[in-house]
Design an enzyme around this catalytic site. Structure first.
Site, PDB file in Angstrom:
ATOM      1  N   LYS A   1     -21.555 -33.796   0.389  1.00  0.00           N
ATOM      2  CA  LYS A   1     -21.847 -33.417  -0.878  1.00  0.00           C
ATOM      3  C   LYS A   1     -22.262 -31.748  -1.266  1.00  0.00           C
ATOM      4  O   LYS A   1     -23.246 -31.478  -1.596  1.00  0.00           O
ATOM      5  CB  LYS A   1     -23.086 -34.182  -1.564  1.00  0.00           C
TER       6      LYS A   1
ATOM      7  N   THR B   1     -19.093 -20.089   1.109  1.00  0.00           N
ATOM      8  CA  THR B   1     -19.968 -21.022   2.040  1.00  0.00           C
ATOM      9  C   THR B   1     -19.257 -22.409   1.967  1.00  0.00           C
ATOM     10  O   THR B   1     -19.165 -23.189   3.007  1.00  0.00           O
ATOM     11  CB  THR B   1     -21.537 -21.010   1.780  1.00  0.00           C
TER      12      THR B   1
ATOM     13  N   VAL C   1     -22.633 -50.814  -4.796  1.00  0.00           N
ATOM     14  CA  VAL C   1     -22.596 -52.033  -5.021  1.00  0.00           C
ATOM     15  C   VAL C   1     -23.493 -52.640  -4.052  1.00  0.00           C
ATOM     16  O   VAL C   1     -23.887 -52.255  -2.924  1.00  0.00           O
ATOM     17  CB  VAL C   1     -21.100 -52.618  -4.690  1.00  0.00           C
TER      18      VAL C   1
HETATM   19  O1  O7E Z   1     -26.538 -48.414  -1.180  1.00  0.00           O
HETATM   20  P1  O7E Z   1     -25.663 -48.442  -0.073  1.00  0.00           P
HETATM   21  O2  O7E Z   1     -26.558 -48.658   1.294  1.00  0.00           O
HETATM   22  O3  O7E Z   1     -24.464 -49.375  -0.256  1.00  0.00           O
HETATM   23  O4  O7E Z   1     -25.133 -46.890   0.340  1.00  0.00           O
HETATM   24  C1  O7E Z   1     -24.378 -46.288  -0.508  1.00  0.00           C
HETATM   25  C2  O7E Z   1     -23.815 -45.251   0.027  1.00  0.00           C
HETATM   26  O5  O7E Z   1     -23.177 -44.353  -1.153  1.00  0.00           O
HETATM   27  C3  O7E Z   1     -25.083 -44.094   0.451  1.00  0.00           C
HETATM   28  O6  O7E Z   1     -24.205 -43.300   1.583  1.00  0.00           O
HETATM   29  C4  O7E Z   1     -25.288 -43.253  -0.518  1.00  0.00           C
HETATM   30  O7  O7E Z   1     -25.725 -41.940  -0.152  1.00  0.00           O
HETATM   31  C5  O7E Z   1     -23.702 -42.897  -1.372  1.00  0.00           C
HETATM   32  N1  O7E Z   1     -23.931 -42.447  -2.725  1.00  0.00           N
HETATM   33  C6  O7E Z   1     -24.809 -43.372  -3.441  1.00  0.00           C
HETATM   34  O8  O7E Z   1     -25.130 -44.338  -3.241  1.00  0.00           O
HETATM   35  N2  O7E Z   1     -24.740 -43.086  -4.987  1.00  0.00           N
HETATM   36  C7  O7E Z   1     -24.023 -41.955  -5.294  1.00  0.00           C
HETATM   37  O9  O7E Z   1     -24.074 -41.816  -6.491  1.00  0.00           O
HETATM   38  C8  O7E Z   1     -23.023 -41.326  -4.449  1.00  0.00           C
HETATM   39  C9  O7E Z   1     -23.085 -41.475  -3.135  1.00  0.00           C
HETATM   40  C10 O7E Z   1     -22.103 -40.916  -2.228  1.00  0.00           C
HETATM   41  O10 O7E Z   1     -21.670 -41.599  -1.298  1.00  0.00           O
HETATM   42  O11 O7E Z   1     -21.701 -39.789  -2.762  1.00  0.00           O
HETATM   43  C11 O7E Z   1     -20.645 -39.623  -2.230  1.00  0.00           C
HETATM   44  C12 O7E Z   1     -19.536 -40.642  -2.168  1.00  0.00           C
END
Ligand code: O7E
Length: 211
Positions: A60, A67, A170
């Site tokens: 992110k 940078t 999900v």
């Molecule tokens: O809830 P989980 O365990 O299924 O993990 C979800 C992953 O997606 C976790 O790594 C979290 O940091 C990421 N994520 C979100 O859950 N929500 C967001 O809005 C964004 C991310 C993310 O991965 O952003 C970049 C893809």
């Protein structure tokens, strides 16, 4: 078919490799973020390289353009295939990530709305829509949109058209994979796979759901 992306947020290198290997027949990519990289080092990208799956660096990225470029160059030098950047830092900053990715033959995805409850504080009220337009302007390869709010995915789809939408939230966060898989290009799944008694079985279940 909607892709299945494993979010590998475990803290142990050996366990990470075991889970990724077990899930690999059913997944299309592996997303690695700060938890695993800080615990196991950037070399985890090489450790997982043998899987033959795209590796997405979920850092992110959210800094000034120079940078951002330096960060993204390190990401691709480490062996990743894609990077995730924030868009709220502005068009020039996001564009630096996209340029660094494309210069390395990789991809860059821009976060336009997040999945957790607090995300509505800042992303709603037009901001996510502006970020989606920014992602289009920057020629990002896709966006990240919340599986916890399928209605919002539909709004953002109107803006980004055929650009890829990858969607976390999900399973553990409550998003329904059956509904979301119909709206996006890929679902991102973490805990529901890596915390399952048998991650290979859980991955297979999610793979079956997508269409
Ligand atoms: O809830 P989980 O365990 O299924 O993990 C979800 C992953 O997606 C976790 O790594 C979290 O940091 C990421 N994520 C979100 O859950 N929500 C967001 O809005 C964004 C991310 C993310 O991965 O952003 C970049 C893809």
């Amino acid at each position: 078919m909607t892709e299945l992306i494993l979010s590998l947020d475990v803290l142990d290198r050996k366990r990470a490799v075991e889970i990724a290997e077990a899930a690999s027949p059913c997944i299309d990519a592996v997303k690695i973020g700060y938890p695993l990289v800080l615990a196991a080092g950037l070399g985890i990208a090489r450790d997982l390289g043998g899987l033959g799956l795209p590796l997405i660096a979920d850092f992110k990225v959210a800094d000034i353009p120079n940078t951002n470029r330096l960060i993204c160059e390190q990401v691709f030098a480490a062996g990743f295939d894609a990077v995730i950047a924030h868009g709220f830092t502005g068009t020039d900053a996001a564009r630096a990530c996209v340029a660094a990715a494309h210069d390395s033959g990789g991809a860059c995805y821009v976060v336009v709305e997040m999945s957790h409850p607090g995300a509505t504080e800042f992303f709603h009220g037009g901001t996510a829509e502006r970020l989606a337009n920014l992602a289009v302007d920057c020629r990002a390869d896709g966006i990240i949109a919340p599986a916890t709010r399928p209605d919002r995915i539909s709004v953002l789809r109107e803006i980004v058209g055929s650009k890829a939408i990858y969607s976390p939230g999900v399973g553990a966060q409550g998003g329904d994979p059956e509904i979301v898989a119909r709206l996006v290009d890929g679902i991102i799944v973490g805990r529901s796979i890596y915390e399952a008694p048998d991650p290979a079985v859980a991955a297979r279940e999610f793979a079956r759901i997508r269409r």
